[in-house]
Motif scaffolding. Structure first.
Motif, short mmCIF file in Angstrom:
data_model
loop_
_atom_site.label_atom_id
_atom_site.label_comp_id
_atom_site.label_asym_id
_atom_site.label_seq_id
_atom_site.Cartn_x
_atom_site.Cartn_y
_atom_site.Cartn_z
N HIS A 82 0.84 -1.20 0.00
CA HIS A 82 0.00 0.00 0.00
C HIS A 82 0.88 1.25 0.00
CE1 HIS A 82 -3.57 2.29 2.04
NE2 HIS A 82 -3.15 2.87 0.94
N THR A 83 1.91 1.27 0.83
CA THR A 83 2.81 2.42 0.91
C THR A 83 3.52 2.65 -0.42
OG1 THR A 83 3.16 2.03 3.26
CG2 THR A 83 4.79 3.39 2.14
N SER A 86 1.09 3.87 -3.13
CA SER A 86 0.70 5.27 -2.89
C SER A 86 1.81 6.21 -3.33
CB SER A 86 0.38 5.48 -1.42
OG SER A 86 -0.76 4.76 -1.05
N PHE A 87 3.05 5.86 -3.02
CA PHE A 87 4.19 6.69 -3.43
C PHE A 87 4.29 6.72 -4.96
CE2 PHE A 87 8.67 7.20 -4.54
CZ PHE A 87 8.92 8.42 -3.95
N LEU A 89 1.92 6.29 -7.17
CA LEU A 89 0.81 7.09 -7.71
C LEU A 89 1.07 8.58 -7.50
CD1 LEU A 89 -2.24 4.91 -6.64
CD2 LEU A 89 -1.42 5.33 -8.96
N ALA A 90 1.63 8.95 -6.35
CA ALA A 90 1.94 10.36 -6.10
C ALA A 90 2.98 10.87 -7.09
CB ALA A 90 2.43 10.53 -4.66
N ILE A 111 -3.07 13.48 -3.74
CA ILE A 111 -1.98 13.01 -2.88
C ILE A 111 -2.40 13.08 -1.42
CG2 ILE A 111 0.37 13.52 -2.09
CD1 ILE A 111 1.03 14.29 -5.00
N LEU A 114 -4.55 10.07 -0.80
CA LEU A 114 -3.72 8.87 -0.67
C LEU A 114 -3.05 8.84 0.71
CD1 LEU A 114 -1.98 8.84 -4.17
CD2 LEU A 114 -3.59 7.13 -3.31
N ALA A 115 -2.57 10.00 1.16
CA ALA A 115 -1.88 10.06 2.45
C ALA A 115 -2.84 9.78 3.61
CB ALA A 115 -1.22 11.43 2.63
N VAL A 117 -5.66 7.95 3.54
CA VAL A 117 -5.99 6.52 3.53
C VAL A 117 -4.81 5.69 4.03
CG1 VAL A 117 -6.59 4.58 2.04
CG2 VAL A 117 -7.73 6.77 1.74
N LEU A 118 -3.60 6.05 3.61
CA LEU A 118 -2.41 5.33 4.08
C LEU A 118 -2.20 5.53 5.58
CD1 LEU A 118 0.04 3.60 3.34
CD2 LEU A 118 1.28 5.73 2.85
N HIS A 121 -4.63 3.33 7.39
CA HIS A 121 -4.17 1.94 7.30
C HIS A 121 -3.03 1.70 8.28
CE1 HIS A 121 -2.67 -1.52 4.48
NE2 HIS A 121 -2.89 -1.91 5.70
#
Length: 141
Positions: A82-83, A86-87, A89-90, A111, A114-115, A117-118, A121
Protein backbone atom coordinates in the motif's frame (compact mmCIF):
# COMPACT_ATOMS: atom_id res chain seq x y z
CA UNK A 1 15.86 -11.34 -2.07
CA UNK A 2 16.58 -12.75 -5.52
CA UNK A 3 14.06 -14.25 -7.91
CA UNK A 4 15.62 -17.69 -7.36
CA UNK A 5 15.23 -17.39 -3.57
CA UNK A 6 11.59 -16.36 -3.86
CA UNK A 7 10.94 -19.22 -6.28
CA UNK A 8 12.51 -21.65 -3.80
CA UNK A 9 10.31 -20.26 -1.03
CA UNK A 10 7.06 -21.05 -2.83
CA UNK A 11 6.67 -18.12 -5.19
CA UNK A 12 7.06 -19.87 -8.57
CA UNK A 13 5.38 -16.99 -10.39
CA UNK A 14 7.98 -14.48 -9.15
CA UNK A 15 10.72 -15.60 -11.56
CA UNK A 16 8.32 -15.44 -14.51
CA UNK A 17 7.17 -11.98 -13.43
CA UNK A 18 10.81 -10.89 -13.22
CA UNK A 19 11.44 -12.12 -16.77
CA UNK A 20 8.30 -10.47 -18.16
CA UNK A 21 9.14 -7.21 -16.38
CA UNK A 22 12.64 -7.17 -17.90
CA UNK A 23 11.19 -7.72 -21.37
CA UNK A 24 8.59 -5.02 -20.78
CA UNK A 25 11.30 -2.58 -19.67
CA UNK A 26 13.40 -3.37 -22.76
CA UNK A 27 10.41 -2.96 -25.06
CA UNK A 28 9.39 0.31 -23.39
CA UNK A 29 12.93 1.66 -23.72
CA UNK A 30 13.01 0.74 -27.41
CA UNK A 31 9.64 2.41 -28.04
CA UNK A 32 10.68 5.46 -26.03
CA UNK A 33 13.92 5.78 -27.98
CA UNK A 34 12.10 5.44 -31.30
CA UNK A 35 9.57 8.10 -30.31
CA UNK A 36 12.31 10.44 -29.11
CA UNK A 37 14.27 10.00 -32.32
CA UNK A 38 11.12 10.53 -34.38
CA UNK A 39 10.43 13.77 -32.53
CA UNK A 40 14.03 14.97 -33.00
CA UNK A 41 14.16 14.07 -36.69
CA UNK A 42 10.90 15.86 -37.48
CA UNK A 43 12.12 19.23 -36.26
CA UNK A 44 11.29 19.17 -32.57
CA UNK A 45 8.53 21.47 -31.45
CA UNK A 46 6.60 20.91 -28.25
CA UNK A 47 8.09 17.95 -26.39
CA UNK A 48 5.24 15.46 -26.77
CA UNK A 49 7.43 12.32 -26.35
CA UNK A 50 7.36 13.01 -22.61
CA UNK A 51 3.73 11.87 -22.56
CA UNK A 52 4.64 8.65 -24.36
CA UNK A 53 7.52 8.04 -21.94
CA UNK A 54 5.20 8.60 -19.00
CA UNK A 55 2.65 6.19 -20.45
CA UNK A 56 5.37 3.57 -20.84
CA UNK A 57 6.80 4.24 -17.38
CA UNK A 58 3.54 3.99 -15.41
CA UNK A 59 3.09 0.20 -15.68
CA UNK A 60 6.77 -0.34 -14.94
CA UNK A 61 6.62 1.94 -11.91
CA UNK A 62 3.50 0.29 -10.51
CA UNK A 63 4.99 -3.18 -10.95
CA UNK A 64 8.23 -2.05 -9.32
CA UNK A 65 6.21 -0.65 -6.40
CA UNK A 66 4.37 -3.95 -5.90
CA UNK A 67 7.63 -5.91 -6.12
CA UNK A 68 9.21 -3.57 -3.54
CA UNK A 69 6.25 -4.01 -1.21
CA UNK A 70 6.37 -7.80 -1.50
CA UNK A 71 9.90 -7.74 -0.07
CA UNK A 72 8.55 -6.83 3.37
CA UNK A 73 8.16 -9.48 6.10
CA UNK A 74 4.99 -11.54 5.87
CA UNK A 75 2.97 -9.66 8.49
CA UNK A 76 3.79 -6.25 7.04
CA UNK A 77 3.47 -6.99 3.32
CA UNK A 78 0.03 -5.48 2.74
CA UNK A 79 1.00 -2.19 4.36
CA UNK A 80 4.30 -2.13 2.46
CA UNK A 81 2.55 -2.70 -0.88
CA UNK A 82 0.00 0.00 0.00
CA UNK A 83 2.81 2.42 0.91
CA UNK A 84 4.84 1.77 -2.22
CA UNK A 85 1.80 2.00 -4.53
CA UNK A 86 0.70 5.27 -2.89
CA UNK A 87 4.19 6.69 -3.43
CA UNK A 88 4.23 5.52 -7.07
CA UNK A 89 0.81 7.09 -7.71
CA UNK A 90 1.94 10.36 -6.10
CA UNK A 91 5.01 10.47 -8.35
CA UNK A 92 2.81 9.71 -11.37
CA UNK A 93 0.47 12.59 -10.47
CA UNK A 94 3.40 14.96 -10.06
CA UNK A 95 4.81 13.97 -13.45
CA UNK A 96 1.43 14.50 -15.12
CA UNK A 97 1.24 17.94 -13.51
CA UNK A 98 4.77 18.80 -14.72
CA UNK A 99 4.11 17.59 -18.27
CA UNK A 100 0.82 19.47 -18.34
CA UNK A 101 2.47 22.82 -17.75
CA UNK A 102 2.82 23.01 -13.96
CA UNK A 103 0.15 25.63 -13.41
CA UNK A 104 -2.24 25.23 -10.45
CA UNK A 105 -0.85 22.55 -8.13
CA UNK A 106 -3.83 20.18 -8.30
CA UNK A 107 -1.89 16.99 -7.35
CA UNK A 108 -2.04 18.11 -3.74
CA UNK A 109 -5.67 16.92 -3.47
CA UNK A 110 -5.32 13.31 -4.69
CA UNK A 111 -1.98 13.01 -2.88
CA UNK A 112 -3.64 14.21 0.33
CA UNK A 113 -6.35 11.59 -0.16
CA UNK A 114 -3.72 8.87 -0.67
CA UNK A 115 -1.88 10.06 2.45
CA UNK A 116 -5.03 10.04 4.60
CA UNK A 117 -5.99 6.52 3.53
CA UNK A 118 -2.41 5.33 4.08
CA UNK A 119 -2.31 7.00 7.50
CA UNK A 120 -5.53 5.27 8.55
CA UNK A 121 -4.17 1.94 7.30
CA UNK A 122 -0.94 2.48 9.26
CA UNK A 123 -2.90 3.39 12.38
CA UNK A 124 -5.10 0.28 12.10
CA UNK A 125 -2.07 -1.98 11.59
CA UNK A 126 -0.20 -0.33 14.45
CA UNK A 127 -3.08 -0.71 16.91
CA UNK A 128 -3.80 -4.38 16.28
CA UNK A 129 -3.01 -6.57 19.26
CA UNK A 130 -0.22 -9.00 18.49
CA UNK A 131 -0.71 -12.75 18.88
CA UNK A 132 0.92 -12.88 22.33
CA UNK A 133 -1.28 -10.10 23.72
CA UNK A 134 -4.38 -11.69 22.19
CA UNK A 135 -3.58 -15.09 23.75
CA UNK A 136 -3.09 -13.45 27.16
CA UNK A 137 -6.37 -11.55 26.84
CA UNK A 138 -8.17 -14.78 25.89
CA UNK A 139 -6.77 -16.62 28.95
CA UNK A 140 -7.53 -13.80 31.39
CA UNK A 141 -10.90 -12.76 29.97
Amino acid sequence: MSAQTRTARGWPWYARWHTVLRFEAFLSAAIGLAVGLGWALTGGGPFWPGWVWLGLAIPLGLQAAVRWGLRAPKGQRFLAVHTSLSFALAVMLLLIWLLGGAQYFWPVWPIAGLAIVLGVHRWVVGNRPNAREQALADRVG
